[in-house]
Each structure stands twice: as C-alpha cells, then as structure tokens.
Design a protein around this motif. Structure first.
Motif, PDB file in Angstrom:
ATOM      1  N   GLY A 173       8.822   2.985  14.428  1.00 23.60           N
ATOM      2  CA  GLY A 173       9.385   3.910  13.457  1.00 23.60           C
ATOM      3  C   GLY A 173       9.362   5.334  13.987  1.00 23.60           C
ATOM      4  O   GLY A 173       8.402   5.744  14.639  1.00 23.60           O
ATOM      5  N   THR A 174      10.440   6.061  13.732  1.00 23.86           N
ATOM      6  CA  THR A 174      10.469   7.487  14.076  1.00 23.86           C
ATOM      7  C   THR A 174      10.954   8.258  12.855  1.00 23.86           C
ATOM      8  O   THR A 174      11.768   7.743  12.070  1.00 23.86           O
ATOM      9  N   GLN A 204      -1.487   5.877   8.344  1.00 21.79           N
ATOM     10  CA  GLN A 204      -0.369   4.963   8.038  1.00 21.79           C
ATOM     11  C   GLN A 204       0.801   5.203   8.984  1.00 21.79           C
ATOM     12  O   GLN A 204       1.507   4.270   9.378  1.00 21.79           O
ATOM     13  N   PHE A 205       0.988   6.458   9.388  1.00 18.39           N
ATOM     14  CA  PHE A 205       2.095   6.773  10.286  1.00 18.39           C
ATOM     15  C   PHE A 205       1.824   6.313  11.722  1.00 18.39           C
ATOM     16  O   PHE A 205       2.776   6.217  12.513  1.00 18.39           O
ATOM     17  N   VAL A 206       0.584   6.025  12.053  1.00 23.63           N
ATOM     18  CA  VAL A 206       0.332   5.418  13.369  1.00 23.63           C
ATOM     19  C   VAL A 206       0.919   4.003  13.378  1.00 23.63           C
ATOM     20  O   VAL A 206       1.594   3.592  14.333  1.00 23.63           O
ATOM     21  N   GLU A 239      14.973  -2.554   4.532  1.00 22.60           N
ATOM     22  CA  GLU A 239      14.544  -2.143   3.192  1.00 22.60           C
ATOM     23  C   GLU A 239      13.501  -1.025   3.290  1.00 22.60           C
ATOM     24  O   GLU A 239      13.547  -0.040   2.552  1.00 22.60           O
ATOM     25  N   ALA A 240      12.556  -1.188   4.223  1.00 26.91           N
ATOM     26  CA  ALA A 240      11.516  -0.152   4.399  1.00 26.91           C
ATOM     27  C   ALA A 240      12.141   1.169   4.819  1.00 26.91           C
ATOM     28  O   ALA A 240      11.825   2.229   4.270  1.00 26.91           O
ATOM     29  N   LEU A 241      13.054   1.101   5.792  1.00 29.73           N
ATOM     30  CA  LEU A 241      13.627   2.334   6.354  1.00 29.73           C
ATOM     31  C   LEU A 241      14.622   3.004   5.411  1.00 29.73           C
ATOM     32  O   LEU A 241      14.726   4.229   5.392  1.00 29.73           O
ATOM     33  N   GLY A 287       5.857   0.718   3.121  1.00 26.87           N
ATOM     34  CA  GLY A 287       6.952   0.832   4.085  1.00 26.87           C
ATOM     35  C   GLY A 287       6.475   0.759   5.521  1.00 26.87           C
ATOM     36  O   GLY A 287       7.069   0.067   6.351  1.00 26.87           O
ATOM     37  N   THR A 288       5.396   1.474   5.818  1.00 22.27           N
ATOM     38  CA  THR A 288       4.938   1.535   7.214  1.00 22.27           C
ATOM     39  C   THR A 288       4.447   0.170   7.706  1.00 22.27           C
ATOM     40  O   THR A 288       4.684  -0.206   8.857  1.00 22.27           O
TER      41      THR A 288
END
Ligand SMILES: N[C@@H](CCC(=O)N[C@@H](CS)C(=O)NCC(=O)O)C(=O)O
Length: 214
Positions: free
Chosen positions: A178-179, A169-171, A131-133, A105-106
């Motif tokens: 993305g938030t 991955q969240f970076v 789709e990812a979100l 997703g990220t």
C-alpha cells in the motif's frame, strides 16, 4: 528484571508494544509466536488466544493497549501519553481508531498481498484489496489528513501513543504494497514517513522486510 513479549513482530499490535519498548529503551526477550493454533497454556494467559502477551517477573498482561499503558506507568520517561485530560482522551481515541478501524483496511492489503501466497497458499483476493483501497481506507485517510492540520503529530503536536497506534497499522499497509497518494493526502503521507523514520519503527520495519515472501 525479566521482560518478555510473546507474538510475531508482523502483528501490528505486537509491533505497537515493540515500538513502546524501543522508545523507552527497554531490553526484552522476544518470543515470535504465530497467533494460529496457540497452545492451551497460552490461552490461560490470553483467553482469546491473541497476540501480544507481555510478561514481567511473573506478571502477565495481554493486549497491546494494556501493555503500553503498563509500560508508561512503570517507565514514565520518555512520556508517550499526554498529561492533559482532553489530549489523553484524544490520544487513546486515535489508538483505538487505529486498532479497531484503520486495521480493517490495512490488514486486508497485508493479508492479501503479503500473506496469501506464502502463508495461506492461495491467490490474493483482488476484490478485497479493491474494497480496502477504494471504500474502507479513503474516508479514514481524509479524517487523518484533516486531524493533522499543520502539526507533525496527531495530539498536541507531540509524539504519543496516538502516532504509535496509527503508525503501526501503516507498516502493515506498506508490507501489503500500500502507498498513500501524496497528491490527495500530502499531510498524511509526510506524517507516516516521519513516524516510520523514527529509529524505533525503522529498525523493526527493516527486520520485518527480511520476512517478506520473495
Ligand atoms: N486488541 C488486541 C488485538 C490483538 C489481535 O487481534 N492480534 C491478532 C494478531 S494481529 C491475533 O492474535 N489474532 C488471532 C485471533 O484473533 O485469533 C491488542 O491490542 O492486543
């Protein structure tokens, strides 16, 4: 000792190793190679042609997980892997979940919102972002929210490779605009903020933001 890390820092896997190196206070040469069109001599080091590869005095180690483990074994302090067998297995699981699961997703957000126009010369694919979100990431966010409980870190309430693997991955998620909805996932949102505020992550995030397309 001569340490070298090959791979552009925007890769979540390269960043994972850079965070491990930073947490352990290790100096290294960085060759920020892109993963496209890698030379044949690089494929002799990594047959899949992926980044990162780490080199240390003639030793060659591909793969961020193998490199991170090598660094832990050769430079044990500060410890980034739990010693308790169950906690160790859980930490390696979260690292793998991030490397092979969360990334699905990220990376979509990163590729569409950060790379598409500037690097691929095309418009972002909004259907892929949606789709990812809306499909890929929410169950993973639910899982992490539940896994955190009242703890600050994923395993044994101590910072470990689990948090580095997930945090990196969240970076890319953040680079891709993305938030995390703190109303729906308050613990996860606070946790990612906590991990990204560490000096090891913060310095790299600032360095990478300078590469963001304008
Ligand atoms: N499991 C590997 C994954 C490495 C990886 O997939 N790197 C990407 C860049 S983010 C890559 O090199 N992709 C190019 C390719 O697969 O050909 C690791 O942890 O090092």
């Amino acid at each position: 000792m001569n340490r070298k890390l090959i791979g552009i820092g925007l890769s979540p896997y390269v960043r994972k190793v850079r965070v491990v190196l930073a947490e352990k206070g290790l100096e290294y040469d960085h060759e920020p190679m892109m993963p496209m069109g890698v030379p044949d001599e690089y494929k002799a080091k990594h047959p899949q042609g992926r980044i990162p590869v780490y080199e240390e005095d003639g030793k060659i180690i591909p793969d961020s997980s193998a490199i991170s483990l090598y660094l832990e074994k050769t430079v044990p302090e500060p410890a980034l892997y739990p010693t308790d067998p169950y906690e160790l297995a859980r930490a390696v699981w979260y690292e793998e979940f991030a490397d092979d699961g969360i990334v699905k997703g990220t990376a979509a957000l990163f590729q569409e919102n950060f790379l598409a126009r500037a690097f691929f010369q095309r418009e972002p694919d909004q259907a892929r972002i949606d789709e990812a979100l809306n499909e890929t990431l929410p169950p993973f966010f639910d899982y992490l929210e539940n896994a955190l409980g009242d703890d600050d870190y994923l395993v044994g309430n101590r910072y470990s490779i689990a948090d580095i693997g997930v945090g990196t991955q969240f970076v890319n998620f953040a680079h891709g605009q993305g938030t995390i909805d703190a109303g729906r996932w308050p613990k996860l949102a606070a946790y990612i903020e906590r991990i990204h505020s560490r000096p090891s992550f913060k310095g790299l995030i600032e360095e990478e933001r300078a590469m963001a397309p304008s």
